[in-house]
Enzyme design. Structure first.
Site, mmCIF file in Angstrom:
data_model
loop_
_atom_site.group_PDB
_atom_site.id
_atom_site.type_symbol
_atom_site.label_atom_id
_atom_site.label_comp_id
_atom_site.label_asym_id
_atom_site.label_seq_id
_atom_site.Cartn_x
_atom_site.Cartn_y
_atom_site.Cartn_z
ATOM 1 N N CYS A 189 -2.889 -6.043 -5.686
ATOM 2 C CA CYS A 189 -3.731 -7.168 -6.071
ATOM 3 C C CYS A 189 -3.467 -8.731 -5.968
ATOM 4 O O CYS A 189 -2.185 -8.917 -5.774
ATOM 5 C CB CYS A 189 -4.247 -7.191 -7.480
ATOM 6 S SG CYS A 189 -5.077 -5.597 -8.048
ATOM 7 N N ASP A 190 -4.403 -9.518 -5.531
ATOM 8 C CA ASP A 190 -3.824 -10.790 -5.479
ATOM 9 C C ASP A 190 -5.164 -11.898 -5.879
ATOM 10 O O ASP A 190 -6.333 -11.590 -5.977
ATOM 11 C CB ASP A 190 -3.595 -11.308 -3.811
ATOM 12 C CG ASP A 190 -3.040 -12.682 -3.912
ATOM 13 O OD1 ASP A 190 -1.747 -12.743 -4.194
ATOM 14 O OD2 ASP A 190 -3.683 -13.730 -3.863
ATOM 15 N N SER A 191 -4.737 -12.940 -6.809
ATOM 16 C CA SER A 191 -5.609 -13.297 -7.531
ATOM 17 C C SER A 191 -5.707 -15.051 -6.993
ATOM 18 O O SER A 191 -4.459 -15.374 -7.028
ATOM 19 C CB SER A 191 -5.913 -13.586 -9.094
ATOM 20 O OG SER A 191 -6.019 -12.146 -9.505
#
Length: 206
Positions: A75-77
């Site tokens: 994931c990457d936010s």
């Protein structure tokens, strides 16, 4: 089957554990700045999706010998606000400036997700997607911002705020998926797992 989280984020780990999954944690170590630089004028959604894909792919390469039956989730936010895509502030001055710009405004927290399926020690399938959630920020006083920055919390989190920590005091509300703001969208992850032939209920701790 093992659930491998390709992230060092304690917030993501906490969301998964609260939702019945005890993942193995393997940090990808990818150079995020280099990936972003290589994307050129990619859209905000394409950027976070590419970062999530790179993290999942890097970890999948390292665990195929130790996890012959697994799903790797990366994931990457980042926060999209005022036409700009921003990640972790990294230092107090940037965090303070970020909050000066965010106060009283609305942004969209984008979390890219990538799922890689490993079967018999090899990668077989992959699914990606991005969850966007609208965040409505409060207007903290300068003293509150100083105290929040001094806590150190906003320096290493996407957008310079949290929903499940001290930053929650300065978020008026969210429109969308709260788990995605914390770092991993449970609804989207369930859908992506299904795309690679895995039911989330089979991953719940017994």
């Amino acid at each position: 089957m093992r659930f491998v989280l390709a992230s060092a984020s304690p917030a993501r780990l906490g969301v998964l554990r609260a939702a019945g999954i005890d993942p193995s944690v393997v940090v990808s170590g990818v150079d995020e700045d280099a990936i972003i630089a290589g994307l050129g004028d990619a859209s905000h959604i394409d950027t976070v999706t590419a970062l999530a894909r790179a993290k999942a792919a890097a970890v999948a390469e390292t665990v195929t010998t130790t996890h012959t039956d697994a799903v790797v989730v990366g994931c990457d936010s980042m926060l999209s606000i005022g036409g700009e895509l921003v990640g972790k502030p990294g230092d107090p001055a940037t965090a303070r400036d970020r909050w000066s710009a965010m106060a009283g405004r609305t942004g969209e927290l984008l979390t890219g997700h990538a799922v890689v399926r490993i079967e018999d020690g090899r990668r077989t399938e992959q699914a990606t997607g991005t969850q966007g959630t609208t965040v409505r920020f409060a207007a903290p006083t300068p003293e509150e911002v100083d105290a929040y920055v001094a806590s150190g919390e906003p320096l290493a989190v996407a957008g310079g705020f949290t929903l499940d920590g001290l930053g929650g005091w300065f978020v008026e509300g969210v429109d969308g998926d709260p788990s995605s703001v914390i770092g991993i969208s449970l609804p989207l992850t369930r859908k992506l797992l299904a795309e690679v032939g895995v039911s989330v209920v089979d991953l719940w701790r017994q």
